[in-house]
Design a protein around this motif. Structure first.
Motif: not given
Length: 188
Positions: A47-49, A130-132, A136-139
């Protein structure tokens, strides 16, 4: 080996498998949860890309259009202030009128000049994206932590060893992530 020892060994093996067999399903379920969580990390990175370069290009386009109009107004104003003859004054005034007319068309079409709005949208999207990604990384790391903890607990550690449930790695940011990112709005 006598019959009694054979049965004792058999019962121990059976008990061992019954203790470890129940964690096999837990491992497979947790592996799937980890894979799903990692897919979400990749989804947010994609999504970021996809999003950020398009937003930056949009902001650059609006900023360039508005900059061109404002530069033209400033140049015509300078020309008008420096005019020495009536002919120079008329030419400068006509240039300024033309530049102001273009500005009025932009303002009529866009009641606010859009660059500020686009920059704010870009900043919101950057922050939101960046929050998303962070969520996602945290999960993902939570799922890895639960799996790795199960893998190390008794008796599921026996199941992990027997069936080859290897440790999963946590998401760790690369060294380059410690550097401040640069966003470049210069025309290319």
């Amino acid at each position: 080996m006598n019959r009694r020892t054979f049965w004792q060994h058999g019962l121990m093996v059976l008990a061992l498998f019954s203790l470890t067999g129940c964690s096999y399903n837990s491992f497979t379920g947790q592996q799937e949860a980890i894979k799903s969580s990692w897919s979400e990390v990749e989804n947010q990175l994609q999504r970021r890309n996809d999003l950020i370069p398009n937003l930056v290009s949009t902001v650059k386009g609006f900023a360039a259009q508005e900059k061109a109009i404002l530069d033209r107004i400033a140049a015509s104003r300078e020309k008008l202030a420096g005019a020495k003859t009536p002919s120079e004054t008329i030419d400068a005034a006509n240039e300024q009128s033309s530049a102001l007319a273009r500005l009025l068309v932009v303002v009529e079409n866009y009641p606010q000049l859009k660059s500020n709005e686009n920059f704010m949208r870009l900043m919101d999207e950057l922050s939101g994206t960046e929050n998303r990604i962070a969520v996602a990384r945290g999960r993902y790391n939570e799922k890895v932590q639960a799996y790795n903890a199960l893998r190390r607990r008794f008796p599921s550690n026996i199941t992990a060893k027997i069936f080859g449930f290897d440790e999963w790695k946590y998401f760790e940011a690369p060294a380059s992530a410690r550097e401040v990112p640069k966003v470049d709005f210069s025309p290319k």
